[in-house]
Design a protein around this motif. Structure first.
Motif, PDB file in Angstrom:
ATOM      1  N   TYR A  75     -72.745  34.857  90.907  1.00 20.35           N
ATOM      2  CA  TYR A  75     -72.037  34.048  89.915  1.00 20.35           C
ATOM      3  C   TYR A  75     -70.647  33.716  90.464  1.00 20.35           C
ATOM      4  CZ  TYR A  75     -70.933  32.392  85.211  1.00 20.35           C
ATOM      5  OH  TYR A  75     -70.626  31.607  84.133  1.00 20.35           O
ATOM      6  N   PRO A  76     -70.130  32.499  90.207  1.00 18.52           N
ATOM      7  CA  PRO A  76     -68.839  32.094  90.772  1.00 18.52           C
ATOM      8  C   PRO A  76     -67.742  33.129  90.523  1.00 18.52           C
ATOM      9  CG  PRO A  76     -69.883  30.237  89.712  1.00 18.52           C
ATOM     10  CD  PRO A  76     -70.746  31.425  89.401  1.00 18.52           C
ATOM     11  N   GLN A  77     -66.983  33.400  91.554  1.00 20.60           N
ATOM     12  CA  GLN A  77     -65.942  34.419  91.450  1.00 20.60           C
ATOM     13  C   GLN A  77     -64.711  33.905  90.723  1.00 20.60           C
ATOM     14  OE1 GLN A  77     -65.483  36.578  95.040  1.00 20.60           O
ATOM     15  NE2 GLN A  77     -64.211  38.166  94.144  1.00 20.60           N
ATOM     16  N   VAL A  78     -64.440  32.618  90.846  1.00 15.83           N
ATOM     17  CA  VAL A  78     -63.278  32.037  90.172  1.00 15.83           C
ATOM     18  C   VAL A  78     -63.723  30.852  89.326  1.00 15.83           C
ATOM     19  CG1 VAL A  78     -61.048  30.902  90.443  1.00 15.83           C
ATOM     20  CG2 VAL A  78     -61.706  32.735  92.020  1.00 15.83           C
ATOM     21  N   LEU A  79     -63.427  30.920  88.047  1.00 15.73           N
ATOM     22  CA  LEU A  79     -63.610  29.796  87.134  1.00 15.73           C
ATOM     23  C   LEU A  79     -62.232  29.480  86.559  1.00 15.73           C
ATOM     24  CD1 LEU A  79     -66.859  30.910  85.264  1.00 15.73           C
ATOM     25  CD2 LEU A  79     -66.659  29.164  87.043  1.00 15.73           C
ATOM     26  N   GLY A  89     -59.649  29.474  65.960  1.00 11.45           N
ATOM     27  CA  GLY A  89     -59.799  28.040  66.165  1.00 11.45           C
ATOM     28  C   GLY A  89     -58.792  27.407  67.094  1.00 11.45           C
ATOM     29  N   ARG A  90     -57.744  28.138  67.492  1.00 16.98           N
ATOM     30  CA  ARG A  90     -56.764  27.565  68.408  1.00 16.98           C
ATOM     31  C   ARG A  90     -57.406  27.248  69.756  1.00 16.98           C
ATOM     32  NH1 ARG A  90     -52.736  32.088  69.065  1.00 16.98           N
ATOM     33  NH2 ARG A  90     -54.592  33.259  68.420  1.00 16.98           N
ATOM     34  N   GLN A  91     -57.052  26.101  70.299  1.00 17.28           N
ATOM     35  CA  GLN A  91     -57.596  25.708  71.588  1.00 17.28           C
ATOM     36  C   GLN A  91     -56.899  26.469  72.711  1.00 17.28           C
ATOM     37  OE1 GLN A  91     -57.095  21.400  71.375  1.00 17.28           O
ATOM     38  NE2 GLN A  91     -59.291  21.189  71.053  1.00 17.28           N
ATOM     39  N   ALA A  92     -57.678  26.794  73.739  1.00 17.06           N
ATOM     40  CA  ALA A  92     -57.144  27.560  74.858  1.00 17.06           C
ATOM     41  C   ALA A  92     -57.635  26.968  76.171  1.00 17.06           C
ATOM     42  CB  ALA A  92     -57.570  29.027  74.760  1.00 17.06           C
ATOM     43  N   LYS A  93     -56.921  27.291  77.222  1.00 20.66           N
ATOM     44  CA  LYS A  93     -57.339  26.983  78.591  1.00 20.66           C
ATOM     45  C   LYS A  93     -57.437  28.308  79.321  1.00 20.66           C
ATOM     46  CE  LYS A  93     -54.417  25.430  81.678  1.00 20.66           C
ATOM     47  NZ  LYS A  93     -53.525  24.582  82.501  1.00 20.66           N
ATOM     48  N   SER A  94     -58.610  28.586  79.895  1.00 21.36           N
ATOM     49  CA  SER A  94     -58.856  29.917  80.445  1.00 21.36           C
ATOM     50  C   SER A  94     -59.178  29.876  81.931  1.00 21.36           C
ATOM     51  CB  SER A  94     -60.009  30.595  79.701  1.00 21.36           C
ATOM     52  OG  SER A  94     -59.701  30.792  78.338  1.00 21.36           O
ATOM     53  N   THR A  95     -58.836  30.972  82.589  1.00 22.12           N
ATOM     54  CA  THR A  95     -59.209  31.196  83.981  1.00 22.12           C
ATOM     55  C   THR A  95     -59.756  32.620  84.089  1.00 22.12           C
ATOM     56  OG1 THR A  95     -57.627  29.648  84.955  1.00 22.12           O
ATOM     57  CG2 THR A  95     -58.368  31.476  86.347  1.00 22.12           C
ATOM     58  N   SER A  96     -60.905  32.750  84.742  1.00 22.99           N
ATOM     59  CA  SER A  96     -61.534  34.056  84.899  1.00 22.99           C
ATOM     60  C   SER A  96     -61.784  34.314  86.383  1.00 22.99           C
ATOM     61  CB  SER A  96     -62.858  34.115  84.129  1.00 22.99           C
ATOM     62  OG  SER A  96     -63.506  35.350  84.338  1.00 22.99           O
ATOM     63  N   ILE A  97     -61.334  35.475  86.845  1.00 24.03           N
ATOM     64  CA  ILE A  97     -61.465  35.848  88.254  1.00 24.03           C
ATOM     65  C   ILE A  97     -62.288  37.129  88.342  1.00 24.03           C
ATOM     66  CG2 ILE A  97     -60.226  36.417  90.379  1.00 24.03           C
ATOM     67  CD1 ILE A  97     -57.744  35.077  89.013  1.00 24.03           C
ATOM     68  N   GLY A  98     -63.434  37.030  88.963  1.00 27.43           N
ATOM     69  CA  GLY A  98     -64.275  38.203  89.137  1.00 27.43           C
ATOM     70  C   GLY A  98     -63.797  39.048  90.308  1.00 27.43           C
ATOM     71  N   GLY A 104     -70.070  44.143  97.276  1.00 26.84           N
ATOM     72  CA  GLY A 104     -70.327  42.800  96.759  1.00 26.84           C
ATOM     73  C   GLY A 104     -70.739  42.770  95.307  1.00 26.84           C
ATOM     74  N   HIS A 105     -70.554  43.874  94.579  1.00 24.03           N
ATOM     75  CA  HIS A 105     -70.901  43.927  93.167  1.00 24.03           C
ATOM     76  C   HIS A 105     -69.665  43.700  92.300  1.00 24.03           C
ATOM     77  CE1 HIS A 105     -74.190  46.752  94.809  1.00 24.03           C
ATOM     78  NE2 HIS A 105     -74.744  45.560  94.586  1.00 24.03           N
ATOM     79  N   TYR A 106     -69.837  42.938  91.236  1.00 27.41           N
ATOM     80  CA  TYR A 106     -68.725  42.743  90.314  1.00 27.41           C
ATOM     81  C   TYR A 106     -68.433  44.046  89.582  1.00 27.41           C
ATOM     82  CZ  TYR A 106     -68.666  37.659  90.809  1.00 27.41           C
ATOM     83  OH  TYR A 106     -68.536  36.387  91.300  1.00 27.41           O
ATOM     84  N   ILE A 107     -67.188  44.480  89.626  1.00 27.96           N
ATOM     85  CA  ILE A 107     -66.804  45.679  88.893  1.00 27.96           C
ATOM     86  C   ILE A 107     -65.739  45.378  87.838  1.00 27.96           C
ATOM     87  CG2 ILE A 107     -67.354  47.183  90.828  1.00 27.96           C
ATOM     88  CD1 ILE A 107     -64.277  47.455  91.269  1.00 27.96           C
ATOM     89  N   ALA A 108     -65.083  44.235  87.948  1.00 30.32           N
ATOM     90  CA  ALA A 108     -64.017  43.920  87.001  1.00 30.32           C
ATOM     91  C   ALA A 108     -63.812  42.411  86.935  1.00 30.32           C
ATOM     92  CB  ALA A 108     -62.714  44.613  87.403  1.00 30.32           C
ATOM     93  N   ALA A 109     -63.031  42.008  85.950  1.00 35.04           N
ATOM     94  CA  ALA A 109     -62.644  40.605  85.827  1.00 35.04           C
ATOM     95  C   ALA A 109     -61.219  40.549  85.300  1.00 35.04           C
ATOM     96  CB  ALA A 109     -63.583  39.848  84.903  1.00 35.04           C
ATOM     97  N   LEU A 110     -60.449  39.625  85.846  1.00 33.48           N
ATOM     98  CA  LEU A 110     -59.080  39.367  85.398  1.00 33.48           C
ATOM     99  C   LEU A 110     -59.081  37.994  84.735  1.00 33.48           C
ATOM    100  CD1 LEU A 110     -56.031  40.035  85.346  1.00 33.48           C
ATOM    101  CD2 LEU A 110     -55.873  38.977  87.607  1.00 33.48           C
ATOM    102  N   CYS A 111     -58.732  37.962  83.456  1.00 32.71           N
ATOM    103  CA  CYS A 111     -58.853  36.714  82.699  1.00 32.71           C
ATOM    104  C   CYS A 111     -57.515  36.311  82.087  1.00 32.71           C
ATOM    105  CB  CYS A 111     -59.894  36.866  81.588  1.00 32.71           C
ATOM    106  SG  CYS A 111     -61.537  37.281  82.211  1.00 32.71           S
ATOM    107  N   LEU A 112     -57.222  35.017  82.136  1.00 31.61           N
ATOM    108  CA  LEU A 112     -56.004  34.465  81.554  1.00 31.61           C
ATOM    109  C   LEU A 112     -56.398  33.413  80.531  1.00 31.61           C
ATOM    110  CD1 LEU A 112     -55.502  34.988  84.821  1.00 31.61           C
ATOM    111  CD2 LEU A 112     -53.233  34.140  84.249  1.00 31.61           C
TER     112      LEU A 112
END
Length: 210
Positions: A75-79, A89-98, A104-112
Motif C-alpha cells: 500500500y502507498p507509503q505516502v498519501l 463536518g469540518r473539511q480537512a486536508k490530510s497527509t498519511s505517512i506509513g 518491510g512491514h508497516y508498524i506505524a503511521a504518522l498522520c497530519l
C-alpha cells in the motif's frame, strides 16, 4: 487488549516517530492535528495525538487507511493532501505517512490533518476586501506610461527567449538603446521603472544606458 512486545528496532522507530510528531505538532499548531498510529495493534492504535481537532483519544482504533496498510505491505507509503472530514463536518486536508520496519512491514503511521475551514474563511474575507467596486472609475496610482514600458521590456526579453531578470549585461545595454530610440526613457521615472522590472539597481540601469 494485551500488547505484544515490541522488538528493539520497532520500539526505536516508534520513539523517533513520536518525537517527530511532537515537533510537528508544536510547529503546525493550532490548525493541524498530528497523530501517531501503532499499526501492530489496530484496535487501540493511537499512541499520540497533538492539537486534537478530531476528538479522538489515545488508545482509539486505527482508521480504514491504517487497516489497509496492515493488510497490504505494498500500500502507498505516502498519501499527501487528500480531502478528509472531521466528525463534526469540518473539511480537512490530510497527509498519511506509513512507517515500515527493516522487514518491510508497516508498524506505524504518522498522520497530519489540517482544518481548512478557517483558511477558507480567511480567503473569502481577503477576496471581499481586495475586490474593487465596478463603478466605472478608471484610475491608476502609478506614473503614466509605466505599464507600456514594462510591456516593451517583456517583448524585448521574449524575443531573446529569456526573461527581463535574466538579461545579460550586453542584452540590457541593447534594451536601453532600444528604449532610448523609441522614446521610452523620456517617460517620467522611466529609469526607476526599468530597474524595478529588471530586478537591478538604478545605478546599473544608468550605467547600461551610457
Amino acid at each position: 487488549m494485551t500488547r505484544r512486545k515490541l522488538t528493539r528496532e520497532q520500539q526505536t522507530i516508534l520513539d523517533q516517530v513520536k518525537h517527530i510528531a511532537a515537533g510537528l505538532g508544536e510547529t503546525l499548531a493550532p490548525f493541524t492535528e498530528v497523530v501517531v498510529h501503532d499499526l501492530r495493534h489496530p484496535k487501540n492504535a493511537i499512541l499520540a495525538i497533538h492539537n486534537n481537532l478530531s476528538g479522538r483519544q489515545i488508545g482509539d482504533p486505527a482508521t480504514e487507511l491504517g487497516l489497509a496498510r496492515i493488510a497490504d505491505a505494498q500500500y502507498p507509503q505516502v498519501l499527501a493532501n487528500y480531502a478528509n472530514r472531521f466528525a463534526d463536518g469540518r473539511q480537512a486536508k490530510s497527509t498519511s505517512i506509513g512507517i515500515k520496519d527493516s522487514d518491510g512491514h508497516y508498524i506505524a503511521a504518522l498522520c497530519l490533518n489540517v482544518d481548512v475551514t478557517l483558511f477558507r474563511g480567511m480567503a473569502n474575507m481577503l477576496e471581499q476586501f481586495s475586490a474593487p467596486k465596478t463603478d466605472g472609475v478608471d484610475e491608476s496610482l502609478e506614473h503614466s506610461g509605466a505599464q507600456s514600458l514594462r510591456e516593451r521590456i517583456d517583448r524585448f526579453a521574449v524575443a531573446l527567449a529569456t526573461t527581463p531578470q535574466a538579461l545579460r549585461t550586453d542584452q540590457r545595454r541593447a534594451l536601453m538603446q532600444a528604449l532610448r530610440e523609441e522614446g521610452y526613457l523620456d517617460l517620467r521615472r522611466s529609469m526607476e521603472t526599468v530597474a524595478q522590472h529588471l530586478g537591478v539597481s538604478r545605478a546599473t540601469v544608468y550605467n547600461d544606458a551610457r
